[in-house]
Design a protein around this motif. Structure first.
Motif, short mmCIF file in Angstrom:
data_model
loop_
_atom_site.label_atom_id
_atom_site.label_comp_id
_atom_site.label_asym_id
_atom_site.label_seq_id
_atom_site.Cartn_x
_atom_site.Cartn_y
_atom_site.Cartn_z
N ILE A 196 0.93 -1.25 -0.04
CA ILE A 196 -0.01 0.05 -0.01
C ILE A 196 0.96 1.19 0.00
O ILE A 196 1.56 1.39 0.91
CB ILE A 196 -0.90 0.02 1.26
CG1 ILE A 196 -1.77 -1.33 1.20
CG2 ILE A 196 -1.54 1.38 1.19
CD1 ILE A 196 -2.60 -1.37 2.48
N ARG A 197 0.77 2.11 -1.27
CA ARG A 197 1.69 3.34 -1.21
C ARG A 197 0.96 4.48 -1.13
O ARG A 197 1.64 5.64 -1.32
CB ARG A 197 2.34 3.07 -2.70
CG ARG A 197 2.91 1.81 -2.72
CD ARG A 197 3.54 1.53 -4.10
NE ARG A 197 2.96 1.95 -5.30
CZ ARG A 197 1.91 0.89 -5.80
NH1 ARG A 197 2.10 -0.24 -5.32
NH2 ARG A 197 1.24 1.35 -7.03
N HIS A 198 -0.24 4.59 -0.59
CA HIS A 198 -1.05 5.86 -0.55
C HIS A 198 -1.89 5.95 0.63
O HIS A 198 -2.38 4.93 1.08
CB HIS A 198 -1.57 6.24 -1.91
CG HIS A 198 -0.90 6.04 -3.02
ND1 HIS A 198 -0.53 4.96 -3.90
CD2 HIS A 198 -0.57 7.20 -3.92
CE1 HIS A 198 0.01 5.22 -5.05
NE2 HIS A 198 0.12 6.50 -4.77
N HIS A 199 -2.10 7.19 1.12
CA HIS A 199 -3.04 7.21 2.14
C HIS A 199 -4.45 7.26 1.81
O HIS A 199 -5.46 6.80 2.43
CB HIS A 199 -2.96 8.46 2.96
CG HIS A 199 -1.49 8.63 3.85
ND1 HIS A 199 -0.71 9.64 3.80
CD2 HIS A 199 -1.09 7.73 4.53
CE1 HIS A 199 0.37 9.53 4.78
NE2 HIS A 199 0.03 8.21 5.01
N ASN A 200 -4.50 7.46 0.50
CA ASN A 200 -6.00 7.28 -0.22
C ASN A 200 -5.83 6.44 -1.34
O ASN A 200 -5.08 6.77 -2.23
CB ASN A 200 -6.58 8.59 -0.66
CG ASN A 200 -6.73 9.73 0.75
OD1 ASN A 200 -7.20 9.39 1.52
ND2 ASN A 200 -6.06 10.84 0.39
N PHE A 201 -6.39 5.09 -1.51
CA PHE A 201 -6.29 4.46 -2.60
C PHE A 201 -7.54 3.68 -2.72
O PHE A 201 -8.49 3.51 -1.74
CB PHE A 201 -5.28 3.58 -2.23
CG PHE A 201 -5.36 2.63 -1.16
CD1 PHE A 201 -6.01 1.18 -1.42
CD2 PHE A 201 -5.06 2.74 0.30
CE1 PHE A 201 -6.09 0.43 -0.38
CE2 PHE A 201 -5.16 2.03 1.29
CZ PHE A 201 -5.81 0.59 1.04
N ILE A 202 -7.89 3.03 -4.03
CA ILE A 202 -8.72 2.07 -4.32
C ILE A 202 -8.31 0.79 -4.80
O ILE A 202 -7.33 0.80 -5.88
CB ILE A 202 -9.75 2.63 -5.38
CG1 ILE A 202 -10.29 4.02 -4.85
CG2 ILE A 202 -10.75 1.73 -5.64
CD1 ILE A 202 -11.22 4.45 -5.77
N ALA A 203 -8.35 -0.34 -4.21
CA ALA A 203 -8.00 -1.67 -4.48
C ALA A 203 -9.10 -2.52 -5.09
O ALA A 203 -10.27 -2.28 -4.46
CB ALA A 203 -7.21 -2.49 -3.43
N THR A 204 -9.14 -3.09 -6.35
CA THR A 204 -10.19 -3.88 -7.00
C THR A 204 -9.74 -4.87 -7.37
O THR A 204 -8.59 -5.17 -8.06
CB THR A 204 -11.05 -3.00 -8.05
OG1 THR A 204 -11.19 -1.48 -7.48
CG2 THR A 204 -12.29 -3.55 -8.42
N MET A 205 -10.41 -6.21 -7.36
CA MET A 205 -10.19 -7.35 -7.97
C MET A 205 -11.38 -8.10 -8.67
O MET A 205 -12.33 -7.70 -8.07
CB MET A 205 -9.48 -8.22 -6.93
CG MET A 205 -10.18 -8.65 -5.98
SD MET A 205 -9.52 -9.86 -4.79
CE MET A 205 -9.13 -11.38 -5.65
N SER A 206 -11.02 -8.79 -9.67
CA SER A 206 -12.01 -9.57 -10.04
C SER A 206 -11.77 -11.12 -10.11
O SER A 206 -10.65 -11.43 -10.49
CB SER A 206 -12.40 -9.24 -11.78
OG SER A 206 -13.08 -10.32 -12.45
N LEU A 207 -12.72 -11.87 -9.63
CA LEU A 207 -12.40 -13.57 -9.48
C LEU A 207 -13.38 -14.21 -9.82
O LEU A 207 -14.63 -13.94 -9.67
CB LEU A 207 -11.76 -13.62 -7.79
CG LEU A 207 -13.00 -13.49 -6.74
CD1 LEU A 207 -13.52 -14.79 -6.64
CD2 LEU A 207 -12.27 -12.90 -5.56
N ASP A 208 -13.02 -15.39 -10.19
CA ASP A 208 -13.97 -16.53 -10.32
C ASP A 208 -13.69 -17.77 -9.33
O ASP A 208 -12.47 -18.26 -9.41
CB ASP A 208 -13.96 -16.89 -11.88
CG ASP A 208 -14.75 -16.35 -12.82
OD1 ASP A 208 -16.11 -16.34 -12.70
OD2 ASP A 208 -14.12 -15.54 -13.70
N PHE A 209 -14.72 -18.16 -8.52
CA PHE A 209 -14.23 -19.17 -7.58
C PHE A 209 -15.48 -19.88 -7.11
O PHE A 209 -16.65 -19.11 -6.72
CB PHE A 209 -13.77 -18.42 -6.28
CG PHE A 209 -13.46 -19.26 -5.26
CD1 PHE A 209 -12.69 -20.58 -4.97
CD2 PHE A 209 -14.16 -18.89 -3.92
CE1 PHE A 209 -12.54 -21.28 -4.00
CE2 PHE A 209 -14.09 -20.00 -2.91
CZ PHE A 209 -13.09 -21.06 -2.89
N SER A 210 -15.38 -20.99 -7.06
CA SER A 210 -16.86 -21.72 -6.45
C SER A 210 -16.35 -22.74 -5.33
O SER A 210 -15.50 -23.51 -5.60
CB SER A 210 -17.18 -22.66 -7.69
OG SER A 210 -18.30 -23.55 -6.95
#
Length: 282
Positions: A144-158
């Protein structure tokens, strides 16, 4: 000695833990120093040590840091040198290379191969190890490199059993982290603080594909989920990022955000597919 310290400025000064300074003379004859330090946000250290810069003037062969100030500043003029920007990396990793990008890190040393890249996807093997243990869990994370950030991920899992999960982790140490995870028929957020793990949110969800997101603004942390990036909705109330601060975790290492999969103490042959991961500083 010391020739530079923030100690006499007290806790209200935004920079602390300054040290490990080097002196550098530029090709124009100027003297500068680079050193490490940390920044407070509302009394918490949310990042790891960062690199700071200070102008140097020698008086009686002793370096004076930022003459007239005597301290490291939040804003600092740069040396009179040509500007040399480096090409920024893309925020989004589509995992379309042959190897993981160097931004990604493992937690401790892997003793077996539990991930692979294939046709633009990252595959993680579910293993019994968890973030609460001093082991090598299936965690691939970036700083994490910022005090304000957005982390988003897309996953496929069953999930095949109730103990299997895959999702996003915000991690500082084994006792202090968040996990935003997809299970068999629901999504869940857990918070580990001082070794005590608490469930803070849960919603029903039975689709294989999901987008998970964490948004941080200073110490405020809000999680979101949805079928697409344009249909995200919040899950749970606003959390605090102070959970993974230096003060709460007593952790020398810095905070990470990334991808996590586990079968929670039970052997599993299941795998999770990660389509992409995006980290943006605001």
């Amino acid at each position: 000695n010391p020739v530079l310290t923030p100690r006499h400025f007290g806790r209200n000064y935004p920079i602390h833990s300054v040290g490990h300074a080097d002196l550098v003379q530029t090709q124009t004859g100027e003297w500068w120093s680079v050193m490490l330090g940390k920044r407070y946000v509302d009394g918490y250290t949310l990042l790891a040590r960062e690199t700071f810069l200070a102008e140097i003037r020698f008086e009686e062969r002793t370096p004076v840091f930022n003459p007239g100030e005597g301290k490291v500043l939040l804003e600092q003029k740069r040396p009179a040198l040509p500007w040399h920007p480096f090409a920024p990396k893309a925020n989004r990793d589509d995992f379309d290379g042959e190897n993981l990008d160097l931004r990604w890190n493992f937690l401790r040393t892997p003793r077996e191969k539990w991930h692979h890249l294939e046709k633009g996807h990252l595959w993680l093997k579910l293993r019994p190890h968890t973030l609460n243990e001093l082991s090598n869990p299936s965690l691939i994370a970036q700083r994490i490199r910022h005090h304000n950030f957005i982390a988003t991920m897309s996953l496929d899992f069953s999930a095949l059993t109730d103990n299997e999960l895959t999702g996003m982790a915000l991690y500082r140490r084994s006792t202090n982290h968040y996990v935003f995870s997809k299970h068999k028929d629901y999504l869940k957020i857990t918070r580990s603080l001082g070794g005590k793990t608490t469930e803070v949110a849960r919603v029903p969800f039975n689709k294989d594909k999901v987008i998970l997101q964490a948004q941080a603004n200073g110490t405020d942390l809000q999680f979101y989920y949805g079928d697409s990036i344009n249909s995200l909705q919040p899950i749970g109330s606003t959390q605090t990022l102070s959970v993974i601060s230096f003060e709460a975790s007593e952790g020398f290492n810095g905070p990470f955000v990334g991808i996590y999969a586990s079968s929670n103490g039970t052997p599993s042959n299941n795998n999770a597919r990660i389509n992409w991961f995006d980290y943006q500083g605001k």
